[in-house]
Design an enzyme around this catalytic site. Structure first.
Site, short mmCIF file in Angstrom:
data_model
loop_
_atom_site.label_atom_id
_atom_site.label_comp_id
_atom_site.label_asym_id
_atom_site.label_seq_id
_atom_site.Cartn_x
_atom_site.Cartn_y
_atom_site.Cartn_z
N GLU A 245 38.20 44.79 37.18
CA GLU A 245 38.50 43.46 36.61
C GLU A 245 37.67 43.34 35.35
OE1 GLU A 245 37.98 40.44 39.59
OE2 GLU A 245 39.60 41.24 40.79
N CYS B 129 35.44 34.84 32.29
CA CYS B 129 36.43 35.78 31.78
C CYS B 129 37.77 35.08 31.56
CB CYS B 129 36.60 36.94 32.75
SG CYS B 129 36.92 36.37 34.43
N ASN C 245 28.15 36.52 34.87
CA ASN C 245 28.63 35.19 34.45
C ASN C 245 28.88 34.22 35.61
OD1 ASN C 245 30.83 36.81 35.13
ND2 ASN C 245 32.22 35.63 33.85
N GLU D 198 43.14 42.27 42.81
CA GLU D 198 42.57 41.83 44.07
C GLU D 198 43.08 40.42 44.36
OE1 GLU D 198 38.40 42.54 44.41
OE2 GLU D 198 38.62 44.60 43.78
#
Ligand code: NDP
Length: 480
Positions: free
Chosen positions: A248, A282, A150, A461
Site C-alpha cells: 500500500e 495517504c 502517519n 487488503e
C-alpha cells in the site's frame, strides 16, 4: 526517559546490541524517549519465536482467536486517552484527532478481523456431477508487517489483525519515527493473554530491521504500507523468493469538484481532506480541480476557510493542525513549496513555517498552503508531497479533468463532487483509482478492498481480501 522495548516471545526486551535511537516529539523538536536500534539478529530472534508459536496458534480455534483479539480491542478502548496522547506526542497530530479517528479505528480494525474470521468461508465448485472442488485455506506461517508513521497504530493494526485472525504468526516493524503506540500495544497484547511468540514487534530503522524482514527466507508474506520507493525496493528483494506481497503505497489524489456540487459540503470536506493530520494521510486530496463556473467563488471561500485553521499545540483542543512528523519531512515539504514557486505557482495562502512560543519553539509547524497557477503535469502536481500543501486549478469539461486526474503515476484515491449521479458513476469508472469517494471523503467500510492502482500499490487488503492474502489456497478436486 522511557526506553522502548522490543516485544519478542511474549516479553518486552532490550535489543541484543543494547543500542538505542533518539525518539523526537515533533511538537517540541526535543528527544522524549529512546527506541531500540535493532538489527538482523533481533529479527532472527523474533522469527524463531514466531516460528515456534505457529503450529499451536494456527490450530487455535477461530473462536479463541476471536476472543483474544477482541480482548485486545477492549483494552485499546479502555486505554484510549493514554494511546491518543502517545500517538500525538510521537507524531505531532492533534490529540483530538488521535482520540476521534486513529485509536478508535485501531480497535475497529481488530474487532472487524476478529469477527470476520468467524464468518470466513472458502469456495466449493460442483462440475456437473463429474467432480467436486473445494478450496482449503491455510495460514501461511510467519508473515511480516511493516507500517509507516502517519497513522501509526491504525495502520499497524490494519496489517496485524487479519494476519493473526487467519492463524499466522507475525514479525512486525512500526515506523522508527513513531514507535510509541506499537510499544503500548505490545503491553496490551501481554495483558490480553496473547500467547508468546504469536506477535513479535521489533523496533528500529527501515534499512536494518525492515530490510531484514524483507530478505528473511522464512518470512513468507509481507504486508507493507509506506512510500512507493520503499515498496519498489521491497518488491525487488522479495520477488526472487516468491513471497506474497501486499504493498500500500503513495498517492497524489485528485479532488474533482463539478459546478453542480453541494457547495458548502464540498468546501467543508475539501478543507478537511486537504489538511487533516497536516496533510499526511495517504488518502488526502492534494490536487483540487474545480469546474470553471464556480472556480473563483470556491477558491475564495477555500482560502478564507483555510485561513481560519489554527496551527498550534497538538494538545490544545482548539488546534486544527499540529506539527509535521519530523524536521527532515518538514524540509522536504518546504522544498516542494519552493519548487512550486519556481514552476510558476502563486501561493494563495500559507507557504511559511509557523514559529510558536516557549517549549514549542523548535516544533515542525507549517501553515496550510494553497497554490494556484501550475500546469497539471509539472513536478509539484505529479510528485507526492505528503504535507499540508495543495494545488488548485480550474477545468471546463469531464474529459479535461479526467486527463488531469489520471496524469500521475499514482492511483490511490479520488473524490468527486457532483449532484448528478450518472456523471458520478461515469467519472468514477474512468478514474485510475483504487478508491473513489463521491460527495464524501475518508468514509471507510472495512469490508471493501482497500488500496491503489499503478504506483500506489498491489494486493488489495480489506474485508475477506485481507484474509485471502494471509492464507494459502489449496484446491482439492474429488472425482464423484
Ligand atoms: P517509508 O516507505 O519511508 O517507510 C514505511 C516503513 O517501511 C517504515 O516502517 C520504514 O522504516 C520501513 N522501511 C524503510 N526502508 C525499508 C526497507 N528497505 N525495507 C523494509 N522496510 C523499510 O514511508 P513513510 O513512513 O515515510 O510513510 C509515508 C508514505 O506512506 C507515503 O508515501 C504515504 O503515501 C504512504 N502511505 C500509504 C498508505 C496506503 O494505504 N496506500 C497509507 C499511509 C501511508 P523507517 O521508519 O525506519 O524508515
Amino acid at each position: 526517559m522511557i526506553h522502548i522495548k522490543n516485544y519478542i516471545n511474549g516479553e518486552l526486551i532490550e535489543p541484543l546490541n543494547q543500542e538505542y535511537l533518539d525518539n523526537y516529539n515533533p511538537a517540541t523538536g526535543k528527544v522524549y524517549s529512546y527506541i531500540p536500534d535493532s538489527t538482523e539478529e533481533d529479527i532472527e530472534k523474533a522469527y524463531q519465536s514466531a516460528r515456534e508459536a505457529f503450529p499451536s496458534w494456527s490450530k487455535t480455534t477461530r473462536e479463541e482467536r476471536f476472543r483474544i483479539l477482541n480482548k485486545i480491542a477492549d483494552l485499546i478502548e479502555q486505554n484510549l486517552k493514554e494511546l491518543a496522547e502517545a500517538e500525538s506526542t510521537d507524531n505531532g497530530k492533534p490529540v483530538k484527532l488521535a482520540r476521534k479517528v486513529d485509536i478508535p479505528r485501531a480497535s475497529s480494525n481488530i474487532r472487524f478481523f476478529a469477527t470476520a474470521i468467524l464468518h470466513y468461508a472458502s469456495e466449493s465448485h460442483d462440475m456437473n456431477g463429474v467432480a467436486i472442488n473445494y478450496t482449503l485455506r491455510k495460514p501461511i506461517g510467519v508473515v511480516g508487517c511493516v507500517s509507516p508513521w502517519n497513522l501509526p497504530l491504525y495502520l499497524f493494526t490494519w496489517k496485524i489483525a487479519p494476519a493473526l485472525a487467519a492463524g499466522n504468526t507475525v514479525v512486525a516493524k512500526p515506523s522508527e519515527i513513531t514507535p510509541m503506540t506499537a510499544y503500548l500495544f505490545s503491553k496490551l497484547c501481554i495483558e490480553a493473554g496473547l500467547p508468546k511468540g504469536v506477535l513479535n514487534i521489533v523496533h528500529g530503522l527501515g534499512a536494518k530491521v525492515g530490510s531484514a524482514i524483507t530478505k528473511h527466507k522464512g518470512i513468507k508474506a509481507i504486508s507493507f504500507t509506506g512510500g512507493t520507493a520503499t515498496g519498489a525496493e521491497i518488491a525487488k528483494v522479495a520477488a526472487p523468493m516468491f513471497k506474497k506481497l501486499s504493498l500500500e503505497l503513495g498517492g497524489k489524489n485528485p479532488n474533482i469538484i463539478f459546478a453542480d456540487c453541494n457547495f458548502e459540503e464540498a468546501l467543508r470536506t475539501t478543507v478537511m481532506s486537504s489538511f487533516a493530520n497536516q496533510g499526511q494521510i495517504c488518502l488526502c486530496g492534494s490536487r483540487i480541480f474545480v469546474q470553471r463556473p464556480i472556480y473563483e467563488k470556491f477558491k475564495t471561500a477555500f482560502v478564507e476557510k483555510t485561513n481560519k485553521l489554527k496551527v498550534g499545540d497538538p494538545k490544545d483542543a482548539t488546534t486544527n493542525l499540529g506539527a509535521l512528523v519530523s524536521k527532515e519531512h518538514l524540509k522536504k515539504v518546504v522544498s516542494y513549496i519552493r519548487l512550486a514557486k519556481e514552476e510558476g505557482g502563486t501561493i494563495l495562502t500559507g507557504g511559511e513555517q509557523v514559529h510558536l512560543e516557549g517549549e514549542l519553539s523548535e516544533g515542525n509547524y507549517l501553515r496550510p498552503t494553497i497554490i494556484e497557477g501550475l500546469t497539471f503535469d509539472c513536478r509539484t502536481n505529479q510528485e507526492e508531497i505528503f504535507g499540508p500543501v495543495v494545488t488548485i486549478m480550474p477545468f471546463e469539461t469531464e474529459e479535461e479533468v479526467l486527463l488531469y486526474a489520471n496524469s500521475t503515476k499514482y492511483g490511490l484515491a479520488a473524490t468527486v463532487w457532483t449532484q448528478d449521479v450518472t456523471r458520478a458513476n461515469r467519472v468514477a469508472s474512468k478514474l485510475d483509482s483504487g478508491i473513489v469517494w463521491v460527495n464524501c471523503w475518508l468514509v471507510r467500510d472495512l469490508r471493501t478492498p482497500f488500496g491503489g492502482v499503478k504506483s500506489s500499490g498491489v494486493g488489495r487488503e480489506g474485508g475477506f481480501n485481507a484474509l485471502n492474502f494471509f492464507t494459502e489456497p489449496t484446491n482439492v478436486c474429488i472425482k464423484l
